[in-house]
Design an enzyme around this catalytic site. Structure first.
Site, short mmCIF file in Angstrom:
data_model
loop_
_atom_site.label_atom_id
_atom_site.label_comp_id
_atom_site.label_asym_id
_atom_site.label_seq_id
_atom_site.Cartn_x
_atom_site.Cartn_y
_atom_site.Cartn_z
N ALA A 66 0.82 -1.39 0.12
CA ALA A 66 -0.01 -0.05 0.41
C ALA A 66 1.22 1.53 0.06
O ALA A 66 2.20 0.98 0.38
CB ALA A 66 -0.84 0.38 1.35
N GLY A 109 0.73 -5.12 0.60
CA GLY A 109 -0.44 -4.87 -0.21
C GLY A 109 0.04 -5.46 -1.16
O GLY A 109 -0.69 -6.46 -2.17
N GLU A 112 -0.26 -9.35 -0.51
CA GLU A 112 -2.10 -9.17 -0.49
C GLU A 112 -2.81 -8.98 -1.66
O GLU A 112 -3.87 -10.50 -1.79
CB GLU A 112 -2.94 -8.51 0.66
CG GLU A 112 -2.28 -8.52 2.31
CD GLU A 112 -2.18 -7.64 2.50
OE1 GLU A 112 -1.66 -6.29 2.38
OE2 GLU A 112 -2.53 -7.73 3.56
N GLU A 132 4.91 -5.15 7.37
CA GLU A 132 4.21 -3.91 7.97
C GLU A 132 4.03 -3.55 9.56
O GLU A 132 4.16 -2.55 9.83
CB GLU A 132 2.80 -4.35 8.24
CG GLU A 132 1.62 -4.18 6.99
CD GLU A 132 1.31 -5.68 5.79
OE1 GLU A 132 2.02 -6.56 6.05
OE2 GLU A 132 1.18 -5.42 4.72
N1 CO8 Z 1 4.49 3.10 -0.25
C1 CO8 Z 1 5.25 4.19 -0.84
N2 CO8 Z 1 6.32 4.61 -1.74
C2 CO8 Z 1 7.56 2.82 -1.80
C3 CO8 Z 1 6.36 1.93 -1.00
C4 CO8 Z 1 4.93 2.21 -0.89
N3 CO8 Z 1 4.68 1.03 -0.21
N4 CO8 Z 1 7.19 1.55 -1.81
C5 CO8 Z 1 8.91 1.96 -2.25
N5 CO8 Z 1 8.25 3.40 -2.38
C6 CO8 Z 1 8.93 4.34 -2.90
C7 CO8 Z 1 10.29 4.64 -1.78
O1 CO8 Z 1 9.52 5.56 -1.14
C8 CO8 Z 1 10.87 4.96 -2.96
O2 CO8 Z 1 10.60 6.76 -3.68
P1 CO8 Z 1 11.88 7.76 -3.53
O3 CO8 Z 1 12.62 8.18 -4.47
O4 CO8 Z 1 10.24 8.86 -4.04
O5 CO8 Z 1 12.04 8.11 -2.81
C9 CO8 Z 1 10.81 4.69 -5.01
O6 CO8 Z 1 9.46 3.88 -4.20
C10 CO8 Z 1 11.87 3.45 -5.00
O7 CO8 Z 1 11.83 2.40 -3.29
P2 CO8 Z 1 13.44 1.72 -2.56
O8 CO8 Z 1 13.87 3.06 -2.51
O9 CO8 Z 1 13.23 1.78 -1.22
O10 CO8 Z 1 13.99 1.24 -3.41
P3 CO8 Z 1 15.22 -0.07 -2.34
O11 CO8 Z 1 15.42 -0.69 -3.46
O12 CO8 Z 1 16.30 0.52 -2.09
O13 CO8 Z 1 14.13 -0.86 -1.08
C11 CO8 Z 1 12.59 -1.90 -0.74
C12 CO8 Z 1 13.05 -1.74 -2.28
C13 CO8 Z 1 12.95 -2.99 0.53
C14 CO8 Z 1 11.10 -3.13 -1.69
C15 CO8 Z 1 11.75 -0.87 -0.50
O14 CO8 Z 1 11.13 -0.14 -0.65
C16 CO8 Z 1 11.11 -1.03 1.07
O15 CO8 Z 1 10.69 -1.44 2.10
N6 CO8 Z 1 9.30 -1.13 0.44
C17 CO8 Z 1 7.77 -0.72 1.93
C18 CO8 Z 1 8.32 -2.20 1.38
C19 CO8 Z 1 6.87 -2.11 2.82
O16 CO8 Z 1 6.65 -1.52 3.78
N7 CO8 Z 1 4.99 -2.72 2.11
C20 CO8 Z 1 4.26 -2.23 3.33
C21 CO8 Z 1 3.72 -1.15 3.04
S1 CO8 Z 1 1.85 -1.06 4.05
C22 CO8 Z 1 1.00 -2.22 3.38
O17 CO8 Z 1 1.16 -2.55 1.73
C23 CO8 Z 1 0.39 -3.19 4.33
C24 CO8 Z 1 -1.40 -2.41 4.20
C25 CO8 Z 1 -2.04 -2.62 5.56
C26 CO8 Z 1 -1.37 -1.97 5.90
C27 CO8 Z 1 -2.23 -1.30 7.67
C28 CO8 Z 1 -2.76 0.23 7.56
C29 CO8 Z 1 -4.33 -0.22 8.03
#
Ligand code: CO8
Length: 258
Positions: A66, A109, A112, A132
């Site tokens: 997400a 997400g 999911e 998460e």
């Molecule tokens: N949301 C928004 N932006 C994101 C996300 C995300 N989930 N994932 C990556 N991005 C963005 C980064 O911020 C970055 O943007 P910018 O260039 O502007 O800084 C760009 O994408 C590239 O990402 P990275 O530079 O981080 O790329 P890396 O290769 O270094 O790392 C990873 C890749 C390991 C995948 C890393 O991006 C990461 O850890 N991402 C987040 C993964 C995550 O935590 N996902 C879970 C999200 S929460 C969710 O999905 C659950 C829903 C339930 C929530 C409950 C709420 C009620």
């Protein structure tokens, strides 16, 4: 033919291909992406010319979850009022077979969403996770439920409590993915599988999906009864006559209701 901002929509014969197309954010699933994806796949669901749909990512991710930046500042009532993530349920109500073609990250997400599809074909570079916990939250689009049903309690607890990612080989061993293919072939292999499905009788394929899904929502006796009644009902279709006649005549069936 609609113009979408965050997804690409194509038709390959009788197969629909939807590509998440926000690679600069690793295809993070924001509200626009949700609305577009549900609209595009819903249109295919009711299109008699489409027999199966492939959902895939782009760049190095299927989807990295997400959109964290979109929800970071929200409060409880805002999340509750909007019933954040409820829209994803619409995807699970569609009847057309859905295949997730996962290359690279399928996290939170993204994992999911892949699990909402009927099965997953993974590239050998795929990484699945429910991280998460690292954000101070828990899965919110069905991960704790669908992952547990897919891989069992031990591995689901391990992944959801530690946030660790599993690779394609571990995902296949665990029953999360149906097939692992070379990364570069992920979409082509998924399209081939979708073509095979789209060549069948569409009512039979949709009922087969309903029958398997019933295994998750009913007890064994009820599920088996449901399956048998579906089986009986297909004897009202021309495609049953054609399929069985083709077998007896040692030829390929030509299904009419595709
Ligand atoms: N949301 C928004 N932006 C994101 C996300 C995300 N989930 N994932 C990556 N991005 C963005 C980064 O911020 C970055 O943007 P910018 O260039 O502007 O800084 C760009 O994408 C590239 O990402 P990275 O530079 O981080 O790329 P890396 O290769 O270094 O790392 C990873 C890749 C390991 C995948 C890393 O991006 C990461 O850890 N991402 C987040 C993964 C995550 O935590 N996902 C879970 C999200 S929460 C969710 O999905 C659950 C829903 C339930 C929530 C409950 C709420 C009620």
């Amino acid at each position: 033919t609609h113009e979408y901002g965050n997804i690409l929509v194509e038709r390959r014969g009788r197969v629909g291909l939807v590509t998440l197309n926000r690679p600069e954010a690793l295809n993070a699933l924001d509200r626009t992406t949700l609305e577009e994806l549900v609209a595009a796949v819903s249109a295919m669901d009711t299109d008699p010319g489409v027999g199966a749909v492939v959902i895939t990512g782009s760049g190095k991710a299927f989807a990295a979850g997400a959109d964290i930046k979109e929800m970071a500042d929200k409060g409880y009532l805002e999340m509750y009022d909007a019933d954040w993530f409820r829209g994803w349920e619409d995807l699970t109500r569609l009847r057309i077979p859905l295949i997730a073609a996962v290359s690279g990250f399928a996290l939170g997400g993204g994992c999911e969403l892949a699990m909402m599809c009927d099965f997953i074909i993974a590239g050998d570079n795929a990484k699945f996770g429910q991280p998460e916990i690292n954000l101070g939250v828990v899965p919110g689009m069905g991960g704790s439920q669908r992952l547990t049903r897919a891989v069992g309690k031990a591995k689901a607890m391990d992944m959801i409590l530690t946030g660790r990612f599993i690779d394609a080989a571990e995902a296949e061993r665990s029953g999360l993915v149906a097939r692992v293919v070379p990364a570069a072939d992920t979409v082509e292999e998924a399209l081939k599988a979708a073509e095979v499905i789209a060549s069948k009788s569409k009512p039979a394929a949709m009922l087969a999906k309903e029958a398997v899904n019933a295994a998750f929502e009913t007890g064994l006796a009820q599920g088996v009864l449901f399956e048998r009644r579906l089986f009986h009902s297909l004897f009202a279709s021309e495609d049953q006559k054609e399929g069985m006649a083709a077998f007896a005549e040692k030829r390929q069936p030509e299904f009419r209701h595709r």
